[in-house]
Each structure stands twice: as structure tokens, then as C-alpha cells.
Enzyme design. Sequence first.
Site, mmCIF file in Angstrom:
data_model
loop_
_atom_site.group_PDB
_atom_site.id
_atom_site.type_symbol
_atom_site.label_atom_id
_atom_site.label_comp_id
_atom_site.label_asym_id
_atom_site.label_seq_id
_atom_site.Cartn_x
_atom_site.Cartn_y
_atom_site.Cartn_z
ATOM 1 N N TYR A 96 0.836 -1.204 0.000
ATOM 2 C CA TYR A 96 0.000 0.000 0.000
ATOM 3 C C TYR A 96 0.872 1.257 0.000
ATOM 4 O O TYR A 96 1.706 1.442 0.897
ATOM 5 C CB TYR A 96 -0.893 -0.046 1.237
ATOM 6 C CG TYR A 96 -1.730 1.165 1.520
ATOM 7 C CD1 TYR A 96 -2.524 1.753 0.538
ATOM 8 C CD2 TYR A 96 -1.760 1.699 2.804
ATOM 9 C CE1 TYR A 96 -3.310 2.850 0.824
ATOM 10 C CE2 TYR A 96 -2.550 2.799 3.103
ATOM 11 C CZ TYR A 96 -3.321 3.371 2.110
ATOM 12 O OH TYR A 96 -4.100 4.458 2.408
ATOM 13 N N ASP B 56 -1.608 -6.392 9.300
ATOM 14 C CA ASP B 56 -2.713 -5.530 8.904
ATOM 15 C C ASP B 56 -3.800 -6.426 8.315
ATOM 16 O O ASP B 56 -3.634 -7.007 7.245
ATOM 17 C CB ASP B 56 -2.208 -4.524 7.858
ATOM 18 C CG ASP B 56 -3.290 -3.571 7.378
ATOM 19 O OD1 ASP B 56 -4.445 -4.006 7.236
ATOM 20 O OD2 ASP B 56 -2.976 -2.402 7.106
ATOM 21 N N ILE C 258 -7.123 -5.423 7.730
ATOM 22 C CA ILE C 258 -8.290 -4.570 7.534
ATOM 23 C C ILE C 258 -9.206 -5.064 6.413
ATOM 24 O O ILE C 258 -10.358 -4.603 6.307
ATOM 25 C CB ILE C 258 -7.886 -3.095 7.274
ATOM 26 C CG1 ILE C 258 -7.188 -2.927 5.916
ATOM 27 C CG2 ILE C 258 -7.028 -2.577 8.404
ATOM 28 C CD1 ILE C 258 -6.943 -1.469 5.560
ATOM 29 N N LYS D 36 -12.864 -0.849 5.485
ATOM 30 C CA LYS D 36 -13.016 -1.725 4.322
ATOM 31 C C LYS D 36 -14.141 -2.747 4.516
ATOM 32 O O LYS D 36 -15.007 -2.890 3.659
ATOM 33 C CB LYS D 36 -11.697 -2.446 4.039
ATOM 34 C CG LYS D 36 -10.485 -1.528 3.971
ATOM 35 C CD LYS D 36 -10.642 -0.404 2.956
ATOM 36 C CE LYS D 36 -9.401 0.483 2.916
ATOM 37 N NZ LYS D 36 -9.538 1.600 1.962
#
Length: 495
Positions: A151, A236, A238, A275
Site C-alpha cells: 500500500y 494488517d 483490515i 473496508k
Amino acid sequence: MEVVSNNNMLSKIATNNGHGENSPYFDGWKAYDANPFHPQRNPEGVIQMGLAENQLSFDLIKEWIEANPSASICTPQGVSGFKHTAIFQDYHGLPAFRTAVANFMNRVRGNRVKFDPDRIVMSGGATGAHETLAFCLANPGEAFLVPTPYYPAFDRDLRWRTGVNLVPVVCESSNNFKITREALESAYTNAKLANIKVKGLLVTNPSNPLGTFLDRETLKDVVSFINDKSIHLVCDEIYAGTVTNGDEFVSIAEVIEEEPECNRDLIHLVYSLSKDMGFPGFRVGIVYSYNDNVVAIARKMSSFGLVSTQTQHMLASMLSDNEFVENFISESRVRLAHRHDMFNRGLAQVGIGSLESKAGLFLWMDLRRFLKEPTFEAEMTFWRTIINDIKLNVSPGQSFHCSEPGWFRVCFANMDDETTIIALWRIKQFVRKNRNLEIKTRKQFWLNNLPLRSSSRRLDDILTPHRMSPHYDILTPHRMSPHSPLASPLVRAQH
């Protein structure tokens, strides 16, 4: 009189380029902002496909809000709780909110693990959660290993204000960008040779931008690696709720239950509701650590980025409704899978492949054959064509630190079905005008050792309407899914 530059009067942190706003990732957003698509007001504008946002289930949210007016302190039914919610609340967060978030995290992972509400630390979105952990775990100049592609905003979130470095773990298309022990060891060794102290490894599972997720054995290997090196692991997760088959996703929380030798003080999760629920505007980020000291100091640092108590109050009620939560998770996955398949089939009709994926709000498109040469300069040239001629904002692979030119992330869940069809139609028209760009055969894709989805038919077969497959209607405007959020007043209002 000496003229002093304005920047000389400001701090170096505030005026440096650490935000990363000058990257192609954000340049695409600027192009969209300057000429945004609208089906009536600006039908020739740029379609925003660079925003990983889940807008497919807002009708479910709207129904719940209408059925539960007391969840909001701004309604006659809920105003009695206004004063208590509006006055000072400490940085621990409302107990009901932390319990509800833990409940939601459990259910997204199929109740295979249980999260402790007392370890939930609030933050201003995943951005704030990552920065908080970076401040807690590393000193300026120290580093985290990060598998590529990753990202783009991690460069901002983890580096800008903390002074922490990111060391890429190079992953390649030859094995579908999987994380290997060899790649981890190589990155760690290179950091040591450069006199950079590695304090942790950050993995995104499911991956942004790949849309893939790590299998159990890879996660175990990752845990073994960080234990051997005595460094932290930040997972992570998410996008956990976007996995189309939730039973397939494995959380790091499950793996450490199976690894008795794992040092849990080294394990930390980042989560948010941006998300899985589609609530990026609520700025709900979560740090969940198995390290008591990290929980304590992260909670203190959260004072700089708390979630408003009004938001906590409403979400505590919503996420405590188990019937709603189970239905939302299930239906959201169905709709995401439908949109994923719809977009993927549209790309396949013009011979465009993508990495095999079952998660996320995007596809990792393989556009290498469109490049005039295999360079990042050629990738940028073609990206400008996509922005200026096709009028789509997709994100080039180099903004994700991809080691190979020609890969692009395209988001598919931040729009209605009609806009999706228009985007696919534009892609089809572009390929039709560029017949000289030969479509690689399936054999050529196999040489790349990639499970790409693509069509092996001749270009004429693909682009001649009467010879199209029965699925050609997905490229015909005005055909909409029964689950299209276009009918939702919440979404319609955004247009």
C-alpha cells in the site's frame, strides 16, 4: 531587509515530502478531482478506480439505522443519551464500543478466535493505528520489513512523522508475489549490511494491492522468522471481511494459538471498519496487541487520534446486533464476489488478465503487454494514457513498490453497476482502437507461470458483438445487478 523563506520558518517534518502526495498514486486522485465522472453532469469525466472503498452494502446499513433510531443521539429516540455521550470520555474508549468491535472481529473470522476487548486500542483509522505502532515499536532510523508490492500510503503512515524506515521484501510474479523465507532473509541481511536495525515485519493479510491472502503455512513461516530474529510482527487485517469465502481466511490470531513457541509479545494486529464495513469516514482504527506494555503505551498515544464518542455510541449498538452482523458479513461477501467476477469477466473479454484473487476491493491487472518496453518509464507513459485517454484512474504498480513494470491496481467496489459497465466499455473501446497490440496466447501466459484470467480467443472474436460469449451483456450499458447500491438513497446522495 532579508527575505526569509516561509518554509524556513516552519519545521522540517511539516515541510518535507514524507506525505508522499507527489507520487503517481495521488496524482491519479488529482486527475479525478479535476475532472470527476458523473453519469449526467460529466459523462466523459475520469472514473475513480483508485479508491479502495466498499459501497456495495449501504442499503443494509440504512435499513438497520431506520430500524434502530435510538442508536443515534441525534434522534428523538436517542437524544436522552446526548449529554452523557457529549461530555468528556477518557482515551480507553466506551466499554460497550470495545466489546462490540471485539465481537465484530470475532465474527469476521468465523468465531475461530476470540479477541479481548481490554486489548482494543482506538485510533484515527488504520493510518493512525500504523503510526501509533511505529512510534511504540521503533526509534527513528530503525526499520520495518515490508513485502512488495505494498500500500503506497505506508510510506506516509509509518515513516513521515516517526522517522522509521521501510525496507522492501521483494516478491515476484514468478510465484504470484508470495512471501518466501528466502526473500525475508535476503531483505533482513541487506538491511544489516546497510547498518539499519530491523525492528519488525509488516504484512498485509489480505494483501493490498494483490487481493490475495496468506495460507496457514506461510503465516507459520512468518512467525518462525520473526521469532528467530526477535523482531515484531504487525499484521494488517483490515480486509479480512472481504474474503469471498470466509472459511478460507486464516488470521494471525489463529496461527499463534497453534504455535506454543511463539513469543506473543511480538505480535500485533491493525484493524479498522473502513473496508469490511465501508466506513472510512468514521475513522475507526484499532490496534490490537498481545503485548501488555504496547497496549498501555498505545492507549496513551491514542489521545492524538481518538474516535468520537458519538461514533462509538452508534457503532456499539450496531455491532452488538449479532443477527445484523452475521447477515451483513455474509451478504457483503456475496456482493463483493459478484462484482469481482463481473469485472474480471469484462477484462477477460478483451484479453486482460489479473492475478488470481479472492479478497480485497480490487484486482491486480497484468497490463505488461501494453508497454512499449518493460520499464517503469513505459509504465508511466501507459498510465498517462489510461488517465487522459481512457479516463480511468487506476494505480500503477510502481506506486506500490512493485519490482516489475506493467502491473496496475483497479478498484471495483466504490461505484454502482452502471459505472462499472461504463468503465469496462471504455477499456473495450481502447483495445478495439489498438488492434496492433496483440493479445498473448494462454501458452504465453503459462510461460510467465501465472494463473492469469484471460481470453485465448482472437481479438476479432473478442470484439465482434455477434461472436461474443453469453456473458457479453456485462459490457452492455444499463444492465444492473439486483444488488446494485445505485438504488440506495445513501449512495445516490453522493452523486
